[in-house]
Design an enzyme around this catalytic site. Structure first.
Site, PDB file in Angstrom:
ATOM      1  N   CYS A   2       0.851  -1.178   0.000  1.00 11.13           N
ATOM      2  CA  CYS A   2       0.000   0.000   0.000  1.00 11.13           C
ATOM      3  C   CYS A   2       0.891   1.233   0.000  1.00 11.13           C
ATOM      4  O   CYS A   2       1.941   1.251   0.637  1.00 11.13           O
ATOM      5  CB  CYS A   2      -0.934   0.109   1.201  1.00 11.13           C
ATOM      6  SG  CYS A   2      -1.996  -1.308   1.432  1.00 11.13           S
ATOM      7  N   ARG A  27       3.405  -0.156  -5.161  1.00  9.11           N
ATOM      8  CA  ARG A  27       3.197  -0.766  -3.854  1.00  9.11           C
ATOM      9  C   ARG A  27       1.869  -1.521  -3.759  1.00  9.11           C
ATOM     10  O   ARG A  27       1.616  -2.209  -2.766  1.00  9.11           O
ATOM     11  CB  ARG A  27       3.237   0.306  -2.760  1.00  9.11           C
ATOM     12  CG  ARG A  27       4.575   0.983  -2.647  1.00  9.11           C
ATOM     13  CD  ARG A  27       4.520   2.111  -1.674  1.00  9.11           C
ATOM     14  NE  ARG A  27       4.560   1.656  -0.298  1.00  9.11           N
ATOM     15  CZ  ARG A  27       5.654   1.549   0.436  1.00  9.11           C
ATOM     16  NH1 ARG A  27       6.808   1.884  -0.070  1.00  9.11           N
ATOM     17  NH2 ARG A  27       5.608   1.133   1.670  1.00  9.11           N
ATOM     18  N   TRP A  74      -2.954  -2.616  -1.577  1.00  8.96           N
ATOM     19  CA  TRP A  74      -2.732  -4.046  -1.818  1.00  8.96           C
ATOM     20  C   TRP A  74      -3.481  -4.733  -0.694  1.00  8.96           C
ATOM     21  O   TRP A  74      -3.110  -4.620   0.471  1.00  8.96           O
ATOM     22  CB  TRP A  74      -1.245  -4.379  -1.777  1.00  8.96           C
ATOM     23  CG  TRP A  74      -0.966  -5.798  -2.141  1.00  8.96           C
ATOM     24  CD1 TRP A  74      -0.790  -6.313  -3.395  1.00  8.96           C
ATOM     25  CD2 TRP A  74      -0.835  -6.906  -1.230  1.00  8.96           C
ATOM     26  NE1 TRP A  74      -0.573  -7.661  -3.319  1.00  8.96           N
ATOM     27  CE2 TRP A  74      -0.597  -8.055  -2.008  1.00  8.96           C
ATOM     28  CE3 TRP A  74      -0.910  -7.037   0.146  1.00  8.96           C
ATOM     29  CZ2 TRP A  74      -0.423  -9.317  -1.453  1.00  8.96           C
ATOM     30  CZ3 TRP A  74      -0.748  -8.304   0.717  1.00  8.96           C
ATOM     31  CH2 TRP A  74      -0.498  -9.430  -0.086  1.00  8.96           C
ATOM     32  N   ASN A  98      -1.105   1.945   5.922  1.00  9.65           N
ATOM     33  CA  ASN A  98      -0.289   0.895   5.312  1.00  9.65           C
ATOM     34  C   ASN A  98       0.185   0.008   6.445  1.00  9.65           C
ATOM     35  O   ASN A  98       0.756   0.508   7.413  1.00  9.65           O
ATOM     36  CB  ASN A  98       0.908   1.523   4.594  1.00  9.65           C
ATOM     37  CG  ASN A  98       1.908   0.474   4.131  1.00  9.65           C
ATOM     38  OD1 ASN A  98       1.523  -0.643   3.801  1.00  9.65           O
ATOM     39  ND2 ASN A  98       3.186   0.826   4.122  1.00  9.65           N
ATOM     40  N   GLY A  99      -0.047  -1.303   6.323  1.00 12.66           N
ATOM     41  CA  GLY A  99       0.396  -2.218   7.374  1.00 12.66           C
ATOM     42  C   GLY A  99      -0.742  -3.102   7.833  1.00 12.66           C
ATOM     43  O   GLY A  99      -1.756  -3.226   7.135  1.00 12.66           O
ATOM     44  N   GLU A 475      14.715 -18.925 -10.070  1.00  9.64           N
ATOM     45  CA  GLU A 475      14.373 -17.548 -10.451  1.00  9.64           C
ATOM     46  C   GLU A 475      13.631 -17.530 -11.799  1.00  9.64           C
ATOM     47  O   GLU A 475      12.674 -16.775 -11.972  1.00  9.64           O
ATOM     48  CB  GLU A 475      15.661 -16.699 -10.495  1.00  9.64           C
ATOM     49  CG  GLU A 475      15.551 -15.316 -11.109  1.00  9.64           C
ATOM     50  CD  GLU A 475      14.596 -14.364 -10.385  1.00  9.64           C
ATOM     51  OE1 GLU A 475      14.061 -14.715  -9.328  1.00  9.64           O
ATOM     52  OE2 GLU A 475      14.363 -13.268 -10.932  1.00  9.64           O
ATOM     53  N   LYS A 479       9.922 -16.020 -12.336  1.00  6.41           N
ATOM     54  CA  LYS A 479       9.593 -14.953 -13.305  1.00  6.41           C
ATOM     55  C   LYS A 479       8.380 -15.358 -14.133  1.00  6.41           C
ATOM     56  O   LYS A 479       7.481 -14.566 -14.367  1.00  6.41           O
ATOM     57  CB  LYS A 479      10.764 -14.669 -14.257  1.00  6.41           C
ATOM     58  CG  LYS A 479      11.935 -13.910 -13.670  1.00  6.41           C
ATOM     59  CD  LYS A 479      11.700 -12.433 -13.464  1.00  6.41           C
ATOM     60  CE  LYS A 479      11.184 -12.106 -12.110  1.00  6.41           C
ATOM     61  NZ  LYS A 479      12.018 -12.010 -10.990  1.00  6.41           N
ATOM     62  N   GLU A 482       5.198 -15.252 -12.013  1.00  7.33           N
ATOM     63  CA  GLU A 482       4.803 -13.900 -11.608  1.00  7.33           C
ATOM     64  C   GLU A 482       4.046 -13.161 -12.703  1.00  7.33           C
ATOM     65  O   GLU A 482       3.073 -12.491 -12.432  1.00  7.33           O
ATOM     66  CB  GLU A 482       6.054 -13.070 -11.258  1.00  7.33           C
ATOM     67  CG  GLU A 482       6.634 -13.359  -9.909  1.00  7.33           C
ATOM     68  CD  GLU A 482       7.865 -12.496  -9.612  1.00  7.33           C
ATOM     69  OE1 GLU A 482       7.934 -11.926  -8.531  1.00  7.33           O
ATOM     70  OE2 GLU A 482       8.756 -12.398 -10.476  1.00  7.33           O
ATOM     71  N   HIS A 498      13.565 -37.686  -8.115  1.00  8.28           N
ATOM     72  CA  HIS A 498      12.951 -37.830  -6.789  1.00  8.28           C
ATOM     73  C   HIS A 498      11.562 -37.213  -6.726  1.00  8.28           C
ATOM     74  O   HIS A 498      11.168 -36.654  -5.713  1.00  8.28           O
ATOM     75  CB  HIS A 498      13.859 -37.206  -5.731  1.00  8.28           C
ATOM     76  CG  HIS A 498      15.198 -37.879  -5.650  1.00  8.28           C
ATOM     77  ND1 HIS A 498      15.363 -39.114  -5.105  1.00  8.28           N
ATOM     78  CD2 HIS A 498      16.414 -37.492  -6.104  1.00  8.28           C
ATOM     79  CE1 HIS A 498      16.636 -39.468  -5.203  1.00  8.28           C
ATOM     80  NE2 HIS A 498      17.295 -38.497  -5.806  1.00  8.28           N
ATOM     81  N   LYS A 600       5.324  -4.575  -5.583  1.00  7.55           N
ATOM     82  CA  LYS A 600       6.779  -4.500  -5.689  1.00  7.55           C
ATOM     83  C   LYS A 600       7.440  -4.573  -4.321  1.00  7.55           C
ATOM     84  O   LYS A 600       8.513  -5.130  -4.162  1.00  7.55           O
ATOM     85  CB  LYS A 600       7.138  -3.178  -6.386  1.00  7.55           C
ATOM     86  CG  LYS A 600       8.608  -2.958  -6.571  1.00  7.55           C
ATOM     87  CD  LYS A 600       9.011  -3.178  -8.011  1.00  7.55           C
ATOM     88  CE  LYS A 600      10.485  -3.379  -8.190  1.00  7.55           C
ATOM     89  NZ  LYS A 600      10.816  -4.764  -8.537  1.00  7.55           N
TER      90      LYS A 600
HETATM   91  C1  G6P Z   1       8.147  -8.806  -3.799  1.00  6.20           C
HETATM   92  C2  G6P Z   1       8.527  -8.435  -5.221  1.00  6.20           C
HETATM   93  C3  G6P Z   1       9.707  -9.297  -5.673  1.00  6.20           C
HETATM   94  C4  G6P Z   1      10.863  -9.155  -4.706  1.00  6.20           C
HETATM   95  C5  G6P Z   1      10.443  -9.484  -3.273  1.00  6.20           C
HETATM   96  C6  G6P Z   1      11.528  -9.120  -2.269  1.00  6.20           C
HETATM   97  O1  G6P Z   1       7.624 -10.081  -3.766  1.00  6.20           O
HETATM   98  O2  G6P Z   1       7.426  -8.609  -6.074  1.00  6.20           O
HETATM   99  O3  G6P Z   1      10.108  -8.886  -6.962  1.00  6.20           O
HETATM  100  O4  G6P Z   1      11.893 -10.016  -5.090  1.00  6.20           O
HETATM  101  O5  G6P Z   1       9.285  -8.717  -2.925  1.00  6.20           O
HETATM  102  O6  G6P Z   1      11.691  -7.744  -2.281  1.00  6.20           O
HETATM  103  P1  G6P Z   1      12.992  -6.963  -1.875  1.00  6.20           P
HETATM  104  O7  G6P Z   1      12.652  -5.533  -2.126  1.00  6.20           O
HETATM  105  O8  G6P Z   1      13.215  -7.249  -0.418  1.00  6.20           O
HETATM  106  O9  G6P Z   1      14.109  -7.458  -2.710  1.00  6.20           O
END
Ligand code: G6P
Length: 605
Positions: A2, A27, A74, A98-99, A475, A479, A482, A498, A600
């Protein structure tokens, strides 16, 4: 998560609040709203979904007033509906939050006979404040009383109907920053980026602070107290201002394409900042390193584990922050901790940092946002200098994290005496060449587009890698999940037998990361196992690997990457994973920069 913003000044705030929210949309984007105070009454507009919906409403019916607050949400408590959208308002107050208020259920139960409008935890704060004001408290006494009631993490911006000159901010476990605009206009936001174009200076509030913005005056009170404190005013970096796509269709593609520059800048930056880390600690005496992070940053930590152990002979544990903080970890004297975070604001990573710091273990932060909470609270800091990353799926920040970590490993290995001088020089030379190799790898952008329809029609994919490419398989799968919403899993190729092999049939796509190295033959056996079960293999290798494929080549789809030293393969092999996810999501017409349900910066646990 947020984003919150508040403005108090001598001119209309409606569209400036909206601009601030646009800059905070990374956010959260489930709903948004603003409220202003004018002639003794609140004017509020809220809308479900992205900010454009709120913008449409405001264009038709702007809200008047020189003081106001805004929120982009969010959702945590309550569905992303208009009723649950902030600001929430009551008889005397309107606020954005926010929180998470952890004791909201208990507080709500105590507020008998109060009609709640939403399902949020935040609305309870409105009614608590209203109750204190009804009892005759002034706004300061009401805030002071409120702070004794709330448990959890919160950043708040609050307006009081009876005190139209006052904008109050409260910050506990969620960041809040004050901005100083021209003509005594004051700003309050969760991130400096929200008001960077309008302010030259900012004050970062400290944990527990609450602040009054009133006619150009900023008064800060420390945690739960009525006394006042002074916090420094610091200049706002001009970098915070420029957020443009530079002609690319999406921020994510722009951020992928700028990675060669990002690598050069990060490595250059490292040379100026390494001294404080490498000279501050006696690395020969450090017995182990705990790396703690979330999401993509966690995978950067997983790559670093391979590097630190192989090259620096330093035992490393890597933890997901949300697991680490609750598992009562053993932290040995002589150890050191490294917190990796793009935003520097991830709630679980911050909580883990505070936990470790309390135990007296030195804490290093590796962050992309130099003004962030982690940057301010860690004992020493390394900056990635990737520039503002807007795409929710992290790309360039990850590459910059790997760049800094690889340079750090070389330096630390040399200090620990685990690599001779010549090897250090040769690894550093490899590092200097890495941005050129990434530029070459980015040329796969065109051939990879042809893969998109195959993936776009698929429901699942498996990513396989070994050694330091295992985290890159994780990773790559992340991606794809996501941004294209295709289920994907990353696996250590040796683990295929396994369990995951049971999933393979002729529809399953299997992405294999296989530079030609000492594990190549082993990964080829895994490919044979997949082909025997009719799986579709997409194979990323180098020319040497291509030659070694022999007859197998005709049964699989092969992409050739530049040859790279075994040390730096994770950096180069990340690039096609990002491009693939991007083109598959584009093919599916997904919302690349703002994928559903994600944000983000995850500022709640
Ligand atoms: C969220 C974002 C990711 C990020 C993660 C950790 O899930 O969508 O892209 O890797 O947070 O965030 P940070 O800012 O701590 O790297």
């Amino acid at each position: 998560m947020c984003g919150i913003i508040g403005i108090n000044g001598a001119t209309e705030v409606c569209f400036d609040l909206l601009s601030g929210l646009k800059r905070l949309e990374y956010r959260g984007y489930d709903s948004a709203g603003i409220v202003t105070l004018y002639n003794g009454s609140f004017s509020r507009q809220r809308a479900q979904g992205k900010l454009v919906n709120l913008e449409r409403k405001l264009k038709e019916c702007p809200v008047p007033g020189n003081v106001g607050i805004g929120h982009t949400r969010w959702a945590t408590h309550g569905a992303p509906t208009e009723l649950n959208a902030h600001p929430h308002q009551g008889k005397h107050v309107a606020l954005v939050h926010n929180g998470i208020i952890e004791n909201h259920a208990e507080l709500r139960a105590n507020l008998k006979d109060v009609p709640f409008e939403s399902e949020t935890d935040s609305e309870v704060i409105v009614h608590l404040l209203d109750a204190y004001l009804d009892k005759g408290c002034d706004w300061g006494e009401a805030i002071h009383a409120l702070l004794q009631d709330l448990k959890g993490a919160y950043a708040l911006a609050i307006l009081f109907k009876e005190w139209p000159d006052v904008l109050v901010g409260v910050c506990s476990g969620s960041p809040l920053v004050v901005g100083y605009g021209t003509e005594e206009r004051l700003f309050l936001a969760s991130d400096v980026v929200a008001f960077a174009p309008s302010c030259a200076e900012a004050t970062y509030l400290e944990e527990g602070d609450w602040v009054e913005l009133n006619k150009g005056q900023v008064t800060i009170h420390p945690k739960k107290a009525l006394s006042t404190v002074t916090r420094p005013r610091v200049p706002i970096s001009r970098d915070q201002e420029c957020i443009t796509k530079e002609g690319y269709q999406h921020f994510m593609l722009k951020e992928i394409m700028e990675q060669p520059t990002v690598l050069d800048r990060a490595l250059k930056m490292y040379r100026t900042q390494d001294c404080q880390i490498t000279k501050k600690y006696d690395w020969k005496q450090i017995s182990s390193l705990s790396i703690i992070a979330c999401g993509t940053s966690f995978y950067a930590g997983c790559v670093a584990k391979y590097w630190f152990e192989k090259i620096g002979r330093l035992p490393v544990s890597v933890d997901i922050a949300s697991e680490f903080r609750y598992r009562d970890p053993t932290l040995l004297p002589g150890s050191c901790a490294l917190f990796i975070s793009q935003s520097g604001e991830t709630a679980d990573t911050i909580a883990a940092l505070r936990f470790v710091k309390q135990k007296g273990i030195p804490c290093i932060g590796l962050v992309n946002v130099p003004e962030s909470s982690i940057a301010r609270e860690a004992d020493s800091i390394l900056q990635t200098q990737a520039g503002i990353e807007v795409g929710v799926a992290s790309t360039k920040a990850f590459i910059a994290q790997l760049a800094i970590l690889s340079a750090l490993v070389v330096e630390i290995a040399s200090l620990r005496g685990t690599i001779p001088h010549e090897e250090k020089a040769s690894l550093q030379q490899d590092l200097m060449a890495i941005s050129g190799l990434v530029t070459e790898t980015l040329k796969l952008s065109i051939p990879l587009q042809t893969l998109a329809p195959r993936f776009g029609q698929s429901k699942t994919a498996l990513y396989l890698g070994r050694g330091s490419l295992y985290p890159i398989a994780l990773e790559g799968a992340l991606k794809l999940k996501e941004i294209s919403y295709i289920h994907a899993e990353g696996y250590a190729a040796g683990e295929l037998k396994h369990g995951p092999i049971a999933l393979i049939d002729d529809k399953m796509l299997i992405i294999v990361l296989a530079p030609y190295n000492d594990l190549f033959e082993k990964i080829l056996s895994n490919v044979q196992e997949v082909l025997a079960r009719k799986g579709q293999v997409v194979f990323f290798t180098d020319t040497h690997g291509m030659r070694a494929l022999g007859q197998l080549e005709s049964q699989i789809t092969v992409y050739i990457l530049p040859a790279v030293s075994p040390f730096l393969v994770p950096i180069v092999y990340t690039i096609p994973m990002q491009l693939l996810a991007y083109y598959v999501a584009t093919f599916k017409g997904a919302d690349i920069d703002q994928p559903r349900n994600l944000a983000k910066s995850v500022t709640v646990e």
